[in-house]
Design an enzyme around this catalytic site. Structure first.
Site, PDB file in Angstrom:
ATOM      1  N   ARG A 160     -13.224  -2.457   4.166  1.00 25.71           N
ATOM      2  CA  ARG A 160     -12.046  -2.326   5.032  1.00 25.71           C
ATOM      3  C   ARG A 160     -12.004  -0.955   5.703  1.00 25.71           C
ATOM      4  NH1 ARG A 160      -7.327  -3.949   0.979  1.00 25.71           N
ATOM      5  NH2 ARG A 160      -6.065  -3.789   2.884  1.00 25.71           N
ATOM      6  N   THR A 193      -8.706 -10.558  -0.971  1.00 30.11           N
ATOM      7  CA  THR A 193     -10.116 -10.894  -0.773  1.00 30.11           C
ATOM      8  C   THR A 193     -10.427 -12.144  -1.585  1.00 30.11           C
ATOM      9  OG1 THR A 193     -10.742  -8.580  -0.460  1.00 30.11           O
ATOM     10  CG2 THR A 193     -12.501 -10.116  -1.042  1.00 30.11           C
ATOM     11  N   LEU A 247     -12.210  -7.777  -7.055  1.00 31.56           N
ATOM     12  CA  LEU A 247     -11.907  -8.076  -5.656  1.00 31.56           C
ATOM     13  C   LEU A 247     -10.448  -7.739  -5.389  1.00 31.56           C
ATOM     14  CD1 LEU A 247     -13.586 -11.598  -5.183  1.00 31.56           C
ATOM     15  CD2 LEU A 247     -14.586  -9.349  -4.703  1.00 31.56           C
ATOM     16  N   ASP A 248     -10.145  -7.248  -4.188  1.00 35.20           N
ATOM     17  CA  ASP A 248      -8.760  -7.015  -3.805  1.00 35.20           C
ATOM     18  C   ASP A 248      -7.978  -8.324  -3.857  1.00 35.20           C
ATOM     19  OD1 ASP A 248      -9.279  -4.347  -3.350  1.00 35.20           O
ATOM     20  OD2 ASP A 248      -9.562  -4.597  -1.193  1.00 35.20           O
ATOM     21  N   ARG A 249      -6.680  -8.220  -3.980  1.00 38.77           N
ATOM     22  CA  ARG A 249      -5.837  -9.413  -4.106  1.00 38.77           C
ATOM     23  C   ARG A 249      -6.083 -10.414  -2.979  1.00 38.77           C
ATOM     24  NH1 ARG A 249       0.485  -8.577  -3.502  1.00 38.77           N
ATOM     25  NH2 ARG A 249      -0.198  -8.419  -1.331  1.00 38.77           N
TER      26      ARG A 249
END
Length: 278
Positions: free
Chosen positions: A222, A132, A128-130
């Protein structure tokens, strides 16, 4: 990590056929086990992978130690949504990277895992992105990591800018944007990417959207939502408004996968506590 299997009814097959076809043991792990003293046993005795197995045989695999690497253990209060001897599912908060990187050496999910499971390497099955938040699954063994590849279904919730009242599917290839090491964009020569989205509720400023993915490209949700004119709230990298939110509003709210030991379906959920319109 020790794995145990009881051979059930089935046609005559070698141990390698049983482990590869029925238990999804990767060829790489099988080679490692073969070169580990006591790595593969049947009914308490060593067995070769070319030997036949029969119903009732008790197979024990002992994974060789690999070391945890240089990740610094750093305990932090990250909730656990589900756990067995084979995996742990964290409910990751926003702002926490999954892996260490420049400027983030002791505040990542990898550090949390290292503190909770000394000696085990960190094997997140997906990233997961930071910013998210939500469910992030980490395997405790090479077997579990290989077994779960391609078998996890995830559902996300996102708060997007604007009023979106109809759902749909975005099929648009994604690649790196020219001149940037971070930004991605829709481009003809990118990798195939498919996103399904369904609006759940909205007001004049924002829409809460449910999303599922057929692919797992970097920044896929995104980029895709921005490409149709509805960037994520707080996502200034892709044109989202930061007037109300200081991080992109994306949350992994549900994961479904087969248990590596029993094969039974596991379904875990996490509420998107930061989002309105629920």
């Amino acid at each position: 990590m020790t794995l145990e299997f009881l051979v059930e009814d089935g046609e005559c097959r070698t141990l390698e056929q049983y482990l590869r076809r029925e238990k999804q043991i990767s060829r790489r792990l099988l080679v490692r086990l073969k070169h580990t003293p006591g790595g593969i046993c049947c009914n308490g005795a060593p067995i070769r992978t070319v030997d036949l197995v029969k119903p009732g045989d008790h197979i024990v695999l002992t994974e060789p130690e690999t070391g945890a690497g240089a990740v610094v253990p750093a305990a932090q209060p990250v909730p656990v949504a589900g756990e067995t001897a084979h995996y742990v599912v964290y409910d990751k908060p926003p702002g926490m990277p999954v892996h260490p990187s420049q400027g983030h050496h002791q505040d990542t999910l990898a550090n949390v895992f290292a503190a909770g499971y000394p000696g085990l390497p960190f094997r997140p099955v997906y990233r997961l992105d930071r910013d998210t938040s939500g469910l992030c699954l980490a395997a405790k063994s090479a077997y579990c990591a290989a077994f779960l590849q391609g078998k996890i279904q995830k559902r996300y919730l996102a708060l997007v800018c604007g009023r979106l009242t109809q759902g749909g599917t975005i099929t648009a290839p994604i690649g790196r944007e020219e001149g940037s090491v971070i930004r991605r964009c829709v481009r003809p020569d990118g990798k195939p990417a498919v996103t399904h989205y369904t609006p759940l509720s909205w007001n004049e400023a924002y829409t809460l959207v449910s999303l599922t993915l057929e692919t797992g490209r970097t920044h896929q949700i995104r980029v895709h939502m921005a490409s149709i004119g509805f960037p994520l709230a707080g996502d200034d990298l892709y044109g989202g408004s930061t007037r109300t939110y200081s991080r992109h509003m994306l949350h992994c709210t549900a994961v479904t996968f087969p248990d590596p030991e029993t094969g039974q379906t596991v379904h875990l959920t996490s509420p998107f506590a930061d989002a309105p319109l629920l």
